[in-house]
Design an enzyme around this catalytic site. Structure first.
Site: not given
Ligand code: BV8
Ligand code: ZN
Length: 260
Positions: A68, A71, A102, A105, A120, A128, A131, A189, A215
């Site tokens: 992190y 990043r 999502q 940044d 997110h 912490c 606490c 995006g 996109n």
């Molecule tokens: C949860 C933080 C409830 C970390 C992130 C099976 C089916 C469905 C769901 C699930 C499943 N198995 C598990 C799940 C749930 C899971 C999930 O969805 N998994 C997916 C991958 C299958 N979700 C979770 O775990 C969420 N919590 O469900 O809680 C729960 C609780 C307990 C028990 C059960 C359920 C939590 C999700 C949060 C995860 N954290 N990030 C970090 O960043 O370090 S996810 C990560 O993906 C980022 O947050 C990001 O924002 C997010 C989405 O990605 P995008 O932003 O879309 O980025 P990506 O690269 O994918 O796409 C970029 C796009 O930009 C592309 O389309 C590209 O074409 C386009 N692009 C490129 N250039 C340009 C452009 N667009 C415009 N202009 C350009 N120039």
């Molecule tokens: Zn503390």
């Protein structure tokens, strides 16, 4: 400047009362921030569960912190781009304008947007686990040991939602409400694969919003969107903001007729 908007979109740009801009990593690409799932995306190099999960943090907190911190240095060295700024311009002329991001940044906030729901978390914030005390991103981490709270000795972690973790409740509920009330919903995006955030465009569409996807590539949303504006988000959002400002500054024809 692009002006070939469809009549339906031109009408929304002129009349939409409530607008939601739902953003993903793609909106920050033009600022130099890598995406997750694109060709050079973050997840192509490492598996998310290795670094963006509680287990990873408990197993090796220093590694997760370093990732992190790495990043964060990228993000601190860059600026919001014309896409972020276009959303600030739209917010000034639309009665109810909400950003649901999502991204962790902080670029929407740095661009000057006011109403932002961060689903997110935010890389500038840490807390912490015992606490809840918050720490800014300049909180130094003792690399040898787990980062600990100066108040209670609890573990300090990035304020970021990892896989398998719940989204912040208020942010999520406010985002669902804004999507249900939107006349116009931009999906910008995002690959629309991470749930529950990715369900918002469909929630908006079901509630009657005009859904516009911006996109360079098609996604799982494209077939259900009302419009797909293919290309990089910066120039497209700038052209949309230009059109919004132009037609909301000049009274529309029916305004003129009404005024006689
Ligand atoms: C949860 C933080 C409830 C970390 C992130 C099976 C089916 C469905 C769901 C699930 C499943 N198995 C598990 C799940 C749930 C899971 C999930 O969805 N998994 C997916 C991958 C299958 N979700 C979770 O775990 C969420 N919590 O469900 O809680 C729960 C609780 C307990 C028990 C059960 C359920 C939590 C999700 C949060 C995860 N954290 N990030 C970090 O960043 O370090 S996810 C990560 O993906 C980022 O947050 C990001 O924002 C997010 C989405 O990605 P995008 O932003 O879309 O980025 P990506 O690269 O994918 O796409 C970029 C796009 O930009 C592309 O389309 C590209 O074409 C386009 N692009 C490129 N250039 C340009 C452009 N667009 C415009 N202009 C350009 N120039
Ligand atoms: Zn503390």
């Amino acid at each position: 400047m692009r002006t070939d908007f469809s009549p339906a979109l031109a009408r929304q740009l002129r009349e939409a009362h409530a607008v939601v801009a739902f953003s993903g990593a793609g909106i920050s690409v033009e600022s130099g921030v890598p995406t997750f799932r694109g060709a050079d995306g973050i997840w192509t190099k490492i598996k998310p569960e290795e670094l963006a999960s509680m287990n990873a943090f408990m197993k090796n907190p220093a590694l997760v912190w370093e990732w992190y911190a790495h990043r964060r240095t990228i993000i601190e060295s860059i600026e919001p781009n014309e896409g972020h700024r276009a959303l600030v311009r739209m917010e000034r002329v639309v009665p109810h304008f909400t950003i649901v991001t999502q991204n962790i940044d902080n670029l929407h906030r740095r661009a000057g947007s006011k109403v932002i729901h961060e689903l997110h978390g935010n890389i500038e914030r840490n807390y912490c686990m015992k606490c809840g005390r918050t720490y800014r991103s300049d909180f130094t981490v003792n690399k040898e040991k787990m980062p600990v709270c100066t108040e209670c000795g609890g573990l300090v972690r990035p304020d970021i939602v990892w896989f398998g973790e719940m989204l912040p409740e208020e942010e999520w509920e406010a985002s669902v409400r804004a999507s249900e009330e939107a006349d116009l919903f931009f999906s910008i995006g995002t690959s629309a694969v991470v749930y529950p955030a990715a369900s918002l465009p469909w929630i908006a569409k079901r509630a009657g919003a005009y859904v516009v996807e911006i996109n360079p590539e098609a996604t799982s949303l494209t077939k259900d969107a009302d419009e797909f504006l293919q290309g990089s988000s910066g120039p497209i959002l700038a052209a949309l903001a230009d059109e919004m400002e132009r037609c909301r500054r000049e009274p529309s024809t029916d305004d003129r007729q009404r005024r006689g």
